[in-house]
Design a protein around this motif. Structure first.
Motif, PDB file in Angstrom:
ATOM      1  N   LEU A  99     -24.714 -32.407  60.643  1.00 20.88           N
ATOM      2  CA  LEU A  99     -23.459 -32.825  60.031  1.00 20.88           C
ATOM      3  C   LEU A  99     -22.559 -31.632  59.722  1.00 20.88           C
ATOM      4  CD1 LEU A  99     -24.877 -35.459  57.520  1.00 20.88           C
ATOM      5  CD2 LEU A  99     -23.960 -35.853  59.804  1.00 20.88           C
ATOM      6  N   ALA A 100     -21.339 -31.737  60.167  1.00 22.08           N
ATOM      7  CA  ALA A 100     -20.295 -30.768  59.848  1.00 22.08           C
ATOM      8  C   ALA A 100     -19.054 -31.574  59.481  1.00 22.08           C
ATOM      9  CB  ALA A 100     -20.019 -29.854  61.037  1.00 22.08           C
ATOM     10  N   ALA A 101     -18.202 -31.004  58.648  1.00 24.17           N
ATOM     11  CA  ALA A 101     -17.009 -31.729  58.215  1.00 24.17           C
ATOM     12  C   ALA A 101     -15.869 -30.759  57.977  1.00 24.17           C
ATOM     13  CB  ALA A 101     -17.297 -32.507  56.935  1.00 24.17           C
ATOM     14  N   GLU A 102     -14.661 -31.313  57.966  1.00 21.22           N
ATOM     15  CA  GLU A 102     -13.491 -30.517  57.601  1.00 21.22           C
ATOM     16  C   GLU A 102     -13.411 -30.435  56.086  1.00 21.22           C
ATOM     17  OE1 GLU A 102      -9.765 -31.325  59.992  1.00 21.22           O
ATOM     18  OE2 GLU A 102     -11.008 -33.071  60.469  1.00 21.22           O
ATOM     19  N   HIS A 103     -13.026 -29.297  55.603  1.00 23.08           N
ATOM     20  CA  HIS A 103     -12.838 -29.091  54.166  1.00 23.08           C
ATOM     21  C   HIS A 103     -11.423 -28.540  53.984  1.00 23.08           C
ATOM     22  CE1 HIS A 103     -14.011 -28.055  50.042  1.00 23.08           C
ATOM     23  NE2 HIS A 103     -13.323 -26.959  50.223  1.00 23.08           N
ATOM     24  N   THR A 148      -4.385 -26.383  55.600  1.00 26.99           N
ATOM     25  CA  THR A 148      -5.344 -25.408  56.108  1.00 26.99           C
ATOM     26  C   THR A 148      -6.732 -25.959  55.796  1.00 26.99           C
ATOM     27  OG1 THR A 148      -5.266 -24.132  54.054  1.00 26.99           O
ATOM     28  CG2 THR A 148      -3.788 -23.444  55.811  1.00 26.99           C
ATOM     29  N   PHE A 149      -7.663 -25.725  56.692  1.00 29.84           N
ATOM     30  CA  PHE A 149      -9.002 -26.265  56.503  1.00 29.84           C
ATOM     31  C   PHE A 149     -10.022 -25.334  57.136  1.00 29.84           C
ATOM     32  CE2 PHE A 149      -7.792 -27.700  60.650  1.00 29.84           C
ATOM     33  CZ  PHE A 149      -8.966 -27.691  61.388  1.00 29.84           C
ATOM     34  N   GLU A 150     -11.267 -25.589  56.808  1.00 37.91           N
ATOM     35  CA  GLU A 150     -12.375 -24.913  57.458  1.00 37.91           C
ATOM     36  C   GLU A 150     -13.411 -25.967  57.805  1.00 37.91           C
ATOM     37  OE1 GLU A 150     -14.462 -22.175  54.903  1.00 37.91           O
ATOM     38  OE2 GLU A 150     -14.499 -23.590  53.270  1.00 37.91           O
ATOM     39  N   VAL A 151     -14.277 -25.648  58.728  1.00 41.50           N
ATOM     40  CA  VAL A 151     -15.367 -26.544  59.079  1.00 41.50           C
ATOM     41  C   VAL A 151     -16.592 -26.072  58.309  1.00 41.50           C
ATOM     42  CG1 VAL A 151     -16.812 -27.437  60.953  1.00 41.50           C
ATOM     43  CG2 VAL A 151     -14.381 -26.983  61.344  1.00 41.50           C
ATOM     44  N   LEU A 164     -19.122 -23.135  58.529  1.00 39.42           N
ATOM     45  CA  LEU A 164     -19.989 -23.257  59.699  1.00 39.42           C
ATOM     46  C   LEU A 164     -19.988 -21.988  60.550  1.00 39.42           C
ATOM     47  CD1 LEU A 164     -21.774 -25.060  61.540  1.00 39.42           C
ATOM     48  CD2 LEU A 164     -19.663 -25.776  62.649  1.00 39.42           C
ATOM     49  N   ILE A 165     -18.818 -21.469  60.864  1.00 38.08           N
ATOM     50  CA  ILE A 165     -18.722 -20.297  61.750  1.00 38.08           C
ATOM     51  C   ILE A 165     -19.356 -19.080  61.100  1.00 38.08           C
ATOM     52  CG2 ILE A 165     -17.142 -18.755  62.973  1.00 38.08           C
ATOM     53  CD1 ILE A 165     -17.326 -21.644  64.108  1.00 38.08           C
ATOM     54  N   TYR A 166     -19.042 -18.820  59.837  1.00 39.68           N
ATOM     55  CA  TYR A 166     -19.628 -17.659  59.146  1.00 39.68           C
ATOM     56  C   TYR A 166     -21.140 -17.797  59.038  1.00 39.68           C
ATOM     57  CZ  TYR A 166     -14.851 -16.477  57.757  1.00 39.68           C
ATOM     58  OH  TYR A 166     -13.524 -16.157  57.752  1.00 39.68           O
TER      59      TYR A 166
END
Length: 189
Positions: A99-103, A148-151, A164-166
């Motif tokens: 599971l991944a989501a936008e934040h 602006t968001f991050e996953v 997720l990327i970090y």
């Protein structure tokens, strides 16, 4: 998020985990151990990890390699806790997509209808340059309004709400350091 994000997330986790398993497998077979049930020794608790070093397939390895594994501590709460959590994600990914989501981290160039009485606060936990605006008035969208968001990872207990990327980059670096440690132990003079 598109399903492809979770698929790629799972592939990265699996490939990192596999790199560690291949090292363990190769070393165990090279030292005359049983190739069945071989893998990198991830464990829930330190005592189970220690027991596997004494009695498991990995016990055939030379003392120097065992000492290296002891320093890595790939169990919950050990130095290698991130690697242990990566192992848990790999197990989850065998049964379903991770599971991944936008934040949402901020709103840029937003205009609000009505009274501009809003509360603005800096969001230092995610993006130090983002501001959070809270208002009871509706947001009026304009051509310049941008969220602006991050996953983030949404797997409860395993990097929950971490970028997720970090996280994947950090896991790749930690896996690389483990591989490099084994390489140096085996081939450096």
């Amino acid at each position: 998020l598109p399903q492809e994000v979770s698929t790629i997330f799972g592939d990265v986790v699996h490939n990192l985990r596999t790199a560690l398993d291949l090292i363990a497998y190769g070393l165990i077979v090279q030292h005359g151990g049983n190739e069945r049930f071989t893998g990198f020794p991830f464990h829930e608790e330190a005592r189970n990890f220690e027991d596997s070093l004494r009695n498991g397939p990995i016990s055939v390895l030379p003392e120097g390699i065992i000492d290296l594994l002891k320093s890595i501590q790939p169990y919950r709460g050990g130095v290698g806790d991130d690697l242990w959590r990566m192992n848990k994600l790999d197990i989850i990914d065998k049964h379903r997509l991770l599971l991944a989501a936008e934040h949402i981290t901020g709103i840029e160039n937003a205009k609000f209808a009505g009274d501009p009485g809003m509360v603005v606060g800096k969001m230092g936990n995610r993006n130090p340059d983002a501001y959070l605006a809270i208002t009871t008035e509706p947001l009026v969208n304009s051509r310049n309004t941008r969220l602006t968001f991050e996953v983030v990872i949404k797997e409860k207990g395993y990097f929950t709400d971490e970028n997720l990327i970090y996280t994947l980059r950090n896991l790749a670096m930690k896996t690389y350091k483990v591989v490099e440690s084994f390489e140096c132990r085996l081939f450096c003079l």
